[in-house]
Design an enzyme around this catalytic site. Sequence first.
Site, mmCIF file in Angstrom:
data_model
loop_
_atom_site.group_PDB
_atom_site.id
_atom_site.type_symbol
_atom_site.label_atom_id
_atom_site.label_comp_id
_atom_site.label_asym_id
_atom_site.label_seq_id
_atom_site.Cartn_x
_atom_site.Cartn_y
_atom_site.Cartn_z
ATOM 1 N N TYR A 86 0.840 -1.194 0.000
ATOM 2 C CA TYR A 86 0.000 0.000 0.000
ATOM 3 C C TYR A 86 0.878 1.247 0.000
ATOM 4 C CZ TYR A 86 -3.785 -3.179 1.342
ATOM 5 O OH TYR A 86 -4.697 -4.197 1.378
ATOM 6 N N ASN A 107 -12.435 -1.456 -5.295
ATOM 7 C CA ASN A 107 -12.172 -1.847 -6.683
ATOM 8 C C ASN A 107 -13.406 -2.554 -7.260
ATOM 9 O OD1 ASN A 107 -11.201 -2.921 -9.081
ATOM 10 N ND2 ASN A 107 -9.719 -4.281 -8.112
ATOM 11 N N CYS A 115 -6.223 -6.078 -7.402
ATOM 12 C CA CYS A 115 -6.042 -5.549 -6.049
ATOM 13 C C CYS A 115 -5.435 -6.595 -5.121
ATOM 14 C CB CYS A 115 -7.352 -5.009 -5.497
ATOM 15 S SG CYS A 115 -8.742 -6.149 -5.583
ATOM 16 N N HIS A 116 -5.548 -7.871 -5.483
ATOM 17 C CA HIS A 116 -4.949 -8.919 -4.645
ATOM 18 C C HIS A 116 -3.426 -8.832 -4.624
ATOM 19 C CE1 HIS A 116 -5.189 -10.669 -8.727
ATOM 20 N NE2 HIS A 116 -4.091 -11.335 -8.395
ATOM 21 N N GLU A 143 -0.490 -17.127 -8.896
ATOM 22 C CA GLU A 143 0.476 -16.331 -9.660
ATOM 23 C C GLU A 143 1.932 -16.622 -9.267
ATOM 24 O OE1 GLU A 143 -0.350 -12.169 -9.947
ATOM 25 O OE2 GLU A 143 -2.499 -12.491 -10.176
#
Length: 150
Positions: A86, A107, A115-116, A143
């Site tokens: 952040y 979002n 946003c993850h 990912e």
Amino acid sequence: MPERSLDTPIGRLTVTEDQGALTRLAWGGDADDDSPLLRRAEDQVLDFLAGRRQVFDLPLRVDASDFQRRVCDAMLAIPYGETRQYGDLSRALGVPAQAIGQACGGNPLPILIPCHRVLGARGLGGFSGGTGIETKVWLLRLEGAASLLI
């Protein structure tokens, strides 16, 4: 507005189309509208969640404040498999980190706007979709970014 729901490994998702762009992705729903864009979105989301796609090629529109759009643009710039804090987005946009967290929570297109991939300085931070943090961890593992959680 046309909507299409799809069953995924992280729960039922519904995508919304408006005037040729996707404007919302939300958990839950029971919609079966059909359009070329909604079918493309379904295919790409399912491919992403199956590990067969890393980048979305879909028209997205964030119907929100200029600030929310700026934060969404910053999240879109985070590459697949990478994360930011952040505070990183806070410094880049010149706003408090708390405002970044609120914008991430607001979002309208999670997953499509990743946003993850935004973490707290001392941990995961939050996640407003699916089952919350468990869904965020699932997406980060997908990912290959789970090693960043340790």
